[in-house]
Motif scaffolding. Structure first.
Motif, PDB file in Angstrom:
ATOM      1  N   VAL A  68     -62.098  -8.274 -32.200  1.00 55.63           N
ATOM      2  CA  VAL A  68     -61.804  -7.606 -30.937  1.00 55.63           C
ATOM      3  C   VAL A  68     -61.394  -8.631 -29.879  1.00 55.63           C
ATOM      4  CG1 VAL A  68     -62.732  -6.112 -29.123  1.00 55.63           C
ATOM      5  CG2 VAL A  68     -63.390  -5.735 -31.505  1.00 55.63           C
ATOM      6  N   THR A  69     -62.160  -9.700 -29.747  1.00 54.34           N
ATOM      7  CA  THR A  69     -61.834 -10.692 -28.720  1.00 54.34           C
ATOM      8  C   THR A  69     -60.528 -11.409 -29.040  1.00 54.34           C
ATOM      9  OG1 THR A  69     -63.320 -12.247 -29.808  1.00 54.34           O
ATOM     10  CG2 THR A  69     -64.182 -11.093 -27.899  1.00 54.34           C
ATOM     11  N   ALA A  70     -60.255 -11.612 -30.324  1.00 54.14           N
ATOM     12  CA  ALA A  70     -58.991 -12.257 -30.695  1.00 54.14           C
ATOM     13  C   ALA A  70     -57.813 -11.369 -30.311  1.00 54.14           C
ATOM     14  CB  ALA A  70     -58.957 -12.544 -32.190  1.00 54.14           C
ATOM     15  N   CYS A  71     -57.964 -10.063 -30.531  1.00 52.58           N
ATOM     16  CA  CYS A  71     -56.916  -9.119 -30.160  1.00 52.58           C
ATOM     17  C   CYS A  71     -56.727  -9.122 -28.647  1.00 52.58           C
ATOM     18  CB  CYS A  71     -57.273  -7.711 -30.640  1.00 52.58           C
ATOM     19  SG  CYS A  71     -56.022  -6.466 -30.238  1.00 52.58           S
ATOM     20  N   GLN A  72     -57.834  -9.163 -27.924  1.00 46.82           N
ATOM     21  CA  GLN A  72     -57.759  -9.160 -26.464  1.00 46.82           C
ATOM     22  C   GLN A  72     -57.036 -10.389 -25.940  1.00 46.82           C
ATOM     23  OE1 GLN A  72     -61.972  -8.670 -25.614  1.00 46.82           O
ATOM     24  NE2 GLN A  72     -61.598  -6.585 -24.903  1.00 46.82           N
ATOM     25  N   SER A  73     -57.368 -11.544 -26.491  1.00 50.21           N
ATOM     26  CA  SER A  73     -56.725 -12.728 -25.929  1.00 50.21           C
ATOM     27  C   SER A  73     -55.285 -12.856 -26.405  1.00 50.21           C
ATOM     28  CB  SER A  73     -57.523 -14.006 -26.207  1.00 50.21           C
ATOM     29  OG  SER A  73     -57.779 -14.139 -27.565  1.00 50.21           O
ATOM     30  N   GLU A  74     -54.987 -12.326 -27.581  1.00 49.53           N
ATOM     31  CA  GLU A  74     -53.597 -12.360 -28.036  1.00 49.53           C
ATOM     32  C   GLU A  74     -52.722 -11.428 -27.199  1.00 49.53           C
ATOM     33  OE1 GLU A  74     -52.300 -14.267 -30.375  1.00 49.53           O
ATOM     34  OE2 GLU A  74     -50.304 -13.354 -30.534  1.00 49.53           O
ATOM     35  N   ASN A  75     -53.222 -10.215 -26.979  1.00 47.54           N
ATOM     36  CA  ASN A  75     -52.389  -9.188 -26.367  1.00 47.54           C
ATOM     37  C   ASN A  75     -52.707  -8.916 -24.903  1.00 47.54           C
ATOM     38  OD1 ASN A  75     -50.763  -8.381 -28.772  1.00 47.54           O
ATOM     39  ND2 ASN A  75     -52.804  -7.970 -29.600  1.00 47.54           N
ATOM     40  N   GLY A  76     -53.751  -9.537 -24.401  1.00 48.13           N
ATOM     41  CA  GLY A  76     -54.026  -9.494 -22.972  1.00 48.13           C
ATOM     42  C   GLY A  76     -54.658  -8.220 -22.448  1.00 48.13           C
ATOM     43  N   TRP A  77     -55.293  -7.448 -23.300  1.00 46.24           N
ATOM     44  CA  TRP A  77     -55.956  -6.240 -22.789  1.00 46.24           C
ATOM     45  C   TRP A  77     -57.450  -6.495 -22.622  1.00 46.24           C
ATOM     46  CZ3 TRP A  77     -59.763  -4.035 -25.909  1.00 46.24           C
ATOM     47  CH2 TRP A  77     -59.744  -4.380 -27.270  1.00 46.24           C
ATOM     48  N   GLY A  78     -58.128  -5.609 -21.890  1.00 42.64           N
ATOM     49  CA  GLY A  78     -59.582  -5.698 -21.828  1.00 42.64           C
ATOM     50  C   GLY A  78     -60.112  -6.363 -20.579  1.00 42.64           C
ATOM     51  N   SER A  79     -59.335  -7.264 -19.976  1.00 38.30           N
ATOM     52  CA  SER A  79     -59.867  -7.888 -18.772  1.00 38.30           C
ATOM     53  C   SER A  79     -58.963  -7.701 -17.570  1.00 38.30           C
ATOM     54  CB  SER A  79     -60.104  -9.371 -19.010  1.00 38.30           C
ATOM     55  OG  SER A  79     -58.908  -9.973 -19.452  1.00 38.30           O
TER      56      SER A  79
END
Lengths: 250, 163
Positions: A68-79
């Motif tokens: 999940v965190t890898a996806c977030q930092s790759e694609n920029g969602w979540g924060s």
């Protein structure tokens, strides 16, 4: 199944069989994998490939959120959706915990867009924005998405999100903006470059990776070999959507 | 997005553009920063006139077919055209000094591209984006979804084997 041992031998088996069938052994223990071959940049994706992800829930650690965190930092969602409520916030991939009420047995697994062969989200889209690429990757063409969210309702996996607010500082590789729907792209920008989705790359697994990415059309790919040997399940197989994401151990 | 420029409006706007160097009433013509390198991907006059068509075409090729040639890629435009000035400052899209805003501000063209696309080249994009991936606000931890997923996944076990 006692997975730790099984999996060790499974890996060994796959290593050798892949070498015998398709791989080129460069040096002992070094294998040249076939799937990592990038399509030339000027060539369109074709149905010669069908990309898929295999998730082995026995290797998936309940306390681990790395995919999940890898996806977030790759694609920029979540924060960067700061004004949206938790229910509104984007979620391209989530960890789900399953518990058998009778035995208390728990399992953990990631769920994201299942990249169906016959995606209901594409059927219902009034503009053609919800689309399936020739190589099986299901995407939203945000350029023509009008934000009606029919696709979100049609998706049986709750895999899509809608952006409710103006965003800033998006990732170059993953443009995202208010008023459009989005979901897991199987890291299409990486795949087009011969790479692996960020979640798969980041997965440490318990005793070996819980996620394998590859070409379901290539009988020699690791994912096809594993499926052939050990089978795999589709979530809601009863719907007949033939997802590209498969699970083992559930 | 997006509407094609209406054919009717085109000569008008283009006439306005062509008149720029001569015009005294329209205010100073925009000072467009020179891109990196010696030349653009097409002759400069062609780029001035047709860049939107190249971009729109590329957009569909990439999005729908996965064609990722660099020539008309939006990301590549930014790579050459968005650079820090002497003081190390980079103009963002809401400033008329950003390459893609200079003329547009002047000619009252509004593009929505940068509501989604980063206005910085990839090389600068990483630094500009602040991560906040850990902490209590990790609403994505699986446990909250137990209810939803339980029902959904109950069917899994009953589901069939894959091909």
């Amino acid at each position: 199944m006692t997975m730790q041992n099984t999996d060790q031998s499974r890996r060994k088996f796959l290593g050798t069989s892949a070498a015998a069938v398709a791989g080129v052994t460069i040096a002992p223990g070094v294998l040249l994998h076939t799937p990592a071959q990038a399509r030339p940049v000027d060539q369109p994706a074709t149905s010669a490939q069908r990309w898929g992800i295999l998730i082995d829930t026995n290797q998936c650690d309940a306390g681990c959120n790395d995919c999940v965190t890898a996806c977030q930092s790759e694609n920029g969602w979540g924060s960067n959706e700061t004004k949206s409520s938790p229910e509104q916030q984007a979620e391209w991939i989530r960890k789900v915990e399953l518990k058998d009420p009778n035995t208390g047995y728990k399992q953990s697994l990631p769920v994201m867009c299942q990249h169906c062969e016959t995606p209901p989200c594409v059927d219902v889209c009034p503009t053609g924005a919800s689309m399936k690429r020739a190589d099986g990757i299901v995407l939203v063409d945000k350029h023509i998405c009008i934000g009606c969210r029919y696709c979100m309702m049609a998706c049986p996996y709750k895999a899509r999100s809608f952006i409710h607010e103006t965003l800033t500082d998006q990732k170059t590789v993953a443009p995202r903006g208010k008023g459009t729907v989005e979901s897991c792209t199987m890291c299409v920008h990486r795949v087009d470059d011969g790479g692996t989705p960020a979640c798969v790359e980041a997965c440490p697994g318990k005793n070996g990776k819980a996620m394998v990415f590859g070409d379901l059309n290539d009988p020699n790919s690791e994912i096809s070999q594993r499926l052939k040997q050990y089978g795999g399940k589709q979530i809601r197989a009863d719907l007949g959507l033939n997802p590209g994401v498969r699970y083992q151990g559930i | 997005m997006s509407f094609r420029r209406s054919i009717a409006g085109l000569p008008l706007i283009m006439a306005g553009l062509l008149a720029l160097p001569l015009s005294t009433q329209a205010g100073d013509p925009p000072q467009v920063a020179k891109g990196k390198g010696d030349a653009c991907v097409e002759p400069t006059d062609v780029m001035r006139r047709d860049h939107m068509d190249f971009l729109m075409h590329q957009r569909d090729d990439t999005m729908r077919q996965g064609i990722r040639t660099k020539k008309y890629s939006l990301n590549e435009c930014l790579e050459c055209h968005v650079q820090p000035d002497e003081s190390g400052e980079v103009a963002r899209i809401d400033s008329p000094d950003h390459f893609c805003s200079t003329c547009h501000t002047y000619a009252a063209v509004k593009v929505d591209c940068f509501e989604c696309h980063s206005d910085l080249p990839k090389s600068m994009n990483k630094a500009a984006y602040k991560h906040k991936l850990t902490g209590d606000d990790m609403h994505h931890a699986g446990i909250q979804h137990e209810d939803i997923s339980k029902g959904m996944l109950d069917a899994i076990v009953a589901g069939g084997e894959s091909k």
